[in-house]
Scaffold this motif. Sequence first.
Motif, mmCIF file in Angstrom:
data_model
loop_
_atom_site.group_PDB
_atom_site.id
_atom_site.type_symbol
_atom_site.label_atom_id
_atom_site.label_comp_id
_atom_site.label_asym_id
_atom_site.label_seq_id
_atom_site.Cartn_x
_atom_site.Cartn_y
_atom_site.Cartn_z
ATOM 1 N N ALA A 40 -5.117 -6.179 -8.146
ATOM 2 C CA ALA A 40 -5.075 -7.059 -6.971
ATOM 3 C C ALA A 40 -5.009 -6.277 -5.671
ATOM 4 N N GLY A 41 -5.054 -4.947 -5.744
ATOM 5 C CA GLY A 41 -5.063 -4.123 -4.538
ATOM 6 C C GLY A 41 -3.706 -3.948 -3.897
ATOM 7 N N ALA A 42 -2.637 -4.079 -4.642
ATOM 8 C CA ALA A 42 -1.295 -3.947 -4.081
ATOM 9 C C ALA A 42 -1.034 -2.530 -3.579
ATOM 10 N N THR A 43 -0.284 -2.424 -2.488
ATOM 11 C CA THR A 43 0.147 -1.124 -1.965
ATOM 12 C C THR A 43 1.653 -0.930 -2.122
ATOM 13 N N ARG A 44 2.325 -1.994 -2.574
ATOM 14 C CA ARG A 44 3.758 -1.903 -2.865
ATOM 15 C C ARG A 44 4.051 -2.761 -4.087
ATOM 16 N N ILE A 45 4.800 -2.197 -5.032
ATOM 17 C CA ILE A 45 5.169 -2.918 -6.252
ATOM 18 C C ILE A 45 6.649 -2.671 -6.529
ATOM 19 N N ASP A 46 7.401 -3.760 -6.726
ATOM 20 C CA ASP A 46 8.817 -3.673 -7.078
ATOM 21 C C ASP A 46 9.016 -4.242 -8.474
ATOM 22 N N ASP A 61 4.527 -7.893 -5.976
ATOM 23 C CA ASP A 61 3.552 -7.040 -5.296
ATOM 24 C C ASP A 61 3.075 -7.705 -4.013
ATOM 25 N N ASN A 62 2.375 -6.926 -3.197
ATOM 26 C CA ASN A 62 1.782 -7.450 -1.957
ATOM 27 C C ASN A 62 0.264 -7.471 -2.055
ATOM 28 N N ALA A 145 2.967 -13.072 1.320
ATOM 29 C CA ALA A 145 1.645 -12.816 0.741
ATOM 30 C C ALA A 145 1.767 -11.837 -0.420
ATOM 31 N N GLY A 146 1.168 -12.194 -1.538
ATOM 32 C CA GLY A 146 1.264 -11.390 -2.742
ATOM 33 C C GLY A 146 1.672 -12.245 -3.924
ATOM 34 N N THR A 147 2.147 -11.613 -4.983
ATOM 35 C CA THR A 147 2.465 -12.322 -6.228
ATOM 36 C C THR A 147 3.752 -11.792 -6.839
ATOM 37 N N ALA A 188 -0.824 6.487 -4.215
ATOM 38 C CA ALA A 188 -0.867 5.844 -2.900
ATOM 39 C C ALA A 188 -0.052 4.553 -2.861
ATOM 40 N N ILE A 189 0.470 4.099 -4.000
ATOM 41 C CA ILE A 189 1.230 2.853 -4.057
ATOM 42 C C ILE A 189 2.722 3.157 -3.969
#
Length: 619
Positions: A40-46, A61-62, A145-147, A188-189
């Motif tokens: 989904a192109g996320a740049t941040r994942i928790d 994610d964003n 915005a995100g999931t 890069a994430i």
Amino acid sequence: MTFQSIQVLPAQLVSQIAAGEVVERPASVIKELLENSMDAGATRIDVELEEGGMRLMRVRDNGSGVSKEELPLALARHATSKISNLMDLDGIHTLGFRGEALPSIAAVSRLQMTSRRHDGDAGAWTVSGDGGDQLATPQPAAHAAGTTVEVRDLFYAVPARRKFLKSERTELRHIEQLFRRIALSRPAIDMRMSHNGKEMLRLRPEPESSGNSRRVADLCGEGFMAHALPLTHSAAGMQLDGWIAQPSFSRSQPDLQYFYVNGRMVRDKLVQSALRRAYADVLHNQRHPAFVLFLSLDPRQVDVNAHPTKHEVRFRESRLVYEFLYHAVHSAIADERPQDAAGQHAVQLTASDQSNTVVPQLAGGVSGYVQPRQSAMALGVAEAAALWATNDKSSGLLAAASRQSTHEHPIADSPERSDGRGTPPLGFALGQLHGIYILAQNAQGLVLVDMHAAHERVLFERLKRAHHAGAVPVQPLLVPVNVSVSEHDASLAEEHAEALLEVGLKVDRQGPQTVVVRGLPVLMNRQVDAQQLLRDVLADLGSDEAVAGAGLAQKVDAILGNMACKDAVKAHRLLSIDEMNALLRDMENTERSGQCNHGRPTWVQLELSALDRLFMRGQ
């Protein structure tokens, strides 16, 4: 046995059975959710976990998000946005593509998915699933915005599967290992993982221009990076990038092996075989190499739909990929020289070592063993020692060693300079210790060399070069040597006669238990025991399953390695200073000279600063 009539299984049971192929444990869920976030192109994942993921797994994610209309389909089996026809399977660019992950997870847990698209003002919506076969109706929710996907009570609907889960600590360890593997592929994430409210890992994003070394150091350790050789190799439409650890950094377990194909982490047998062969003659016993490697190739040349968990892949040109990987890694290891690896061979000594340290005494530059001098070792001085010398005054210790060495082999003068100008990487020989180790002085301090191991590697590489240039020349024996062996060994000699001849060992079977040696390699010492050499080679061929099942090239290398080992200088043999220096120079110009054919180190560096600390100088 009672037979029942054929019947159609309920949809819910079908989903739970199918989920078993995708969802094995909490780590399987995290893998699928992280791959969806990356697609989904996320740049941040928790990632948030409770009780090792068995109670709760939450991935936020964003990324691009999912619209209200498509949200129910996200939990429907075989519904995906990543492929639309059979042709798309020939060139998959995404990590996921089957449309099985979310419905499989929902079939064995309580799942809630909340999402909001970046490109719309429709707000956020949430949908849930609990193992049923009905699609849920989206409900309004508050969400950026995100999931976010929340998975609770894994396998609550399948108690038999839940019983097979391990302890909280074990399941958490599997998740952490999986998280690290995926994080390596996407430096890069910005990625974070917490457990029971406590942060475990926080990996900040790294610009692509930095070369990703910071992320690798964070996850693999500074020790790995200190021993890592950067690798970049391209050929035949393939590109291999990453890091391979020097053989001296080998592991007892394959726990530092990360390999990616087009960004997808894989554990492929073909890849493992190629890399194992590349490290074959530089690892000791059952040690394992460490590496982080990224292979890029045309997606149409790799089938990622070969396994339910997508850990294995199939290459359309498998032999080409195998040879590409082998030669890339093999060449990178071969290119290393002593001047490039001094830091990795350094041994640190501290004052605490003093009580257990014995400082050797050099007597006449050689060990105290009294025995006749053997014939000169078959070593040519690769670079004359005089070329390394300058007009400066010679080191007193080195000059003393020169005067006390054999008169027919005086050592060239060498400068005592702190900056090391004019000094070769492994320095100049001072003498021998117990007829086993060569002591040499270089700009950094003291070098200790295992002369048998070092000579073994030098001979092995010479034999390999001669073989690659064509069959190793054979020196016919004036008097053939009859060797009595077992019937099994005689059969081995007959079966592998072609391979033996390629390496310069000409043998014929003369009877049920007799083999005749008619020629030896030209490169070998004429004093070698032909009977013992043949017996040792046949023993290797008969007992080494890896060699016995390998191709001719690997059999040849095994035979050459054995021959080099038998012909190398033995312990307690007294060498002249010139012979020692000749060996040092050859080591500096020999591939893989840091390890012998069996993976043992050939030399170590004792830094002058470490020696000063040992004797408390300057304290």
